[in-house]
Enzyme design. Structure first.
Site, PDB file in Angstrom:
ATOM      1  N   SER A 118       0.832  -1.191   0.000  1.00  0.00           N
ATOM      2  CA  SER A 118       0.000   0.000   0.000  1.00  0.00           C
ATOM      3  C   SER A 118       0.876   1.254   0.000  1.00  0.00           C
ATOM      4  O   SER A 118       1.642   1.472  -0.926  1.00  0.00           O
ATOM      5  CB  SER A 118      -0.972  -0.038   1.188  1.00  0.00           C
ATOM      6  OG  SER A 118      -1.992   0.921   1.039  1.00  0.00           O
ATOM      7  N   ASP A 217     -10.181  -4.674  -4.476  1.00  0.00           N
ATOM      8  CA  ASP A 217      -9.613  -3.702  -3.536  1.00  0.00           C
ATOM      9  C   ASP A 217     -10.476  -2.449  -3.524  1.00  0.00           C
ATOM     10  O   ASP A 217     -10.628  -1.776  -4.548  1.00  0.00           O
ATOM     11  CB  ASP A 217      -8.176  -3.363  -3.980  1.00  0.00           C
ATOM     12  CG  ASP A 217      -7.416  -2.539  -2.965  1.00  0.00           C
ATOM     13  OD1 ASP A 217      -8.044  -1.835  -2.165  1.00  0.00           O
ATOM     14  OD2 ASP A 217      -6.170  -2.592  -3.004  1.00  0.00           O
ATOM     15  N   HIS A 247      -7.870  -5.369  -0.434  1.00  0.00           N
ATOM     16  CA  HIS A 247      -6.694  -4.522  -0.239  1.00  0.00           C
ATOM     17  C   HIS A 247      -5.628  -5.194   0.604  1.00  0.00           C
ATOM     18  O   HIS A 247      -4.433  -5.007   0.360  1.00  0.00           O
ATOM     19  CB  HIS A 247      -7.108  -3.196   0.410  1.00  0.00           C
ATOM     20  CG  HIS A 247      -5.978  -2.230   0.542  1.00  0.00           C
ATOM     21  ND1 HIS A 247      -5.284  -1.745  -0.547  1.00  0.00           N
ATOM     22  CD2 HIS A 247      -5.384  -1.671   1.640  1.00  0.00           C
ATOM     23  CE1 HIS A 247      -4.327  -0.918  -0.138  1.00  0.00           C
ATOM     24  NE2 HIS A 247      -4.369  -0.865   1.181  1.00  0.00           N
TER      25      HIS A 247
END
Length: 266
Positions: A118, A217, A247
């Site tokens: 991320s 996601d 995610h």
């Protein structure tokens, strides 16, 4: 991005070591799985996500893999995260990228594969850029998991309502309700993020890149990751889209994919 500072300053009872980064100093917690870090068997540096810490499922799985393979795995918490000192509200992309470079310089040895999740994907790219700028050849590859480069602008600022933007501009902070609770988003974070944007123009990191992205996601849309692919035109890039992946990408089958990507690069 990193100041000249001492090496590891102490080891805590929890098993974490601590280094001091920047001026004024930020106390950064680091955990190391001892092992090889050499040509043909690079070490691993974990860069976690926004509001996450180094004790998460993916980071722990990498550490366990390091023990089994006899490979060095280094993970850390950004300032204001996890076991590191500081207040989250004071954090910026500049600070967190500086933390990552300091850990790379002072806590790793030999060639390294950087695994970024991320926001850690953005930090990994900034780290790669900093290493390239100084001619450092230790970067052996990047594994980016649901990478979120430029998220402060593309996924925060642009998604805010006019009312939220007005509050942020007036007060310097806006508090967002999320799964992590009530977390601050500061104007300082948004403005600093604009100094570090990487999307929009082609650039090279000089190593192989593997990207894993869930189509399901709801935090970092898969199309955002594809923008990154188009920017890395000069590098060996393979993007894997996981149809039912969210995610986190922390299911056993997701962990297996991450480890396979690491093993493919070294």
């Amino acid at each position: 991005m990193a100041e000249d500072t001492p090496d590891v300053i102490e080891t805590g009872f929890s098993g974490a070591s601590f280094i001091e980064v920047g001026l004024p100093a930020r106390r950064i917690a680091v955990r190391t799985t001892p092992g090889r870090s050499e040509q043909g068997a690079p070490g691993i540096l974990w860069c976690g996500g926004y509001l996450s810490d180094m004790r998460g499922t993916k980071a722990e799985a990498l550490a366990e893999w390091g023990i089994a393979q006899g490979r060095q795995v280094v993970r850390f918490d950004y300032s204001g995260h996890g076991e590191s000192a500081g207040a989250f509200i004071d954090g910026t992309i500049s600070h967190w990228a500086e933390d990552a470079l300091a850990v790379f310089d002072r806590c790793t040895s030999g060639p390294q594969i950087i695994v970024g999740s991320s926001m850690g994907g953005w930090i990994s790219l900034l780290l790669a850029r900093a290493l390239a700028a100084r001619g450092d050849k230790r970067l052996a590859g990047l594994v980016l998991i649901a990478p979120a480069p430029d998220f402060t602008e593309e996924l925060m600022w642009k998604a805010m309502t006019p009312q939220v933007r007005a509050e942020l501009l007036a007060n310097g902070v806006w508090y967002r309700e999320s799964e992590h609770g009530r977390s601050p988003i500061t104007l300082k974070l948004i403005e600093d993020g604009r100094r570090h944007q990487v999307l929009g123009e082609p650039f090279a990191v000089g190593c192989a890149v593997r990207i894993l992205q869930g189509i399901a996601d709801d935090v970092v849309p898969w199309r955002h990751a594809m923008k990154l692919v188009t920017c890395l035109a000069e590098d060996d890039v393979v993007a894997t889209l996981i149809k039912d992946g969210d995610h986190r990408l922390s299911r056993p089958e997701d962990i297996a994919r991450i480890l396979a990507a690491v093993e493919q690069l070294g």
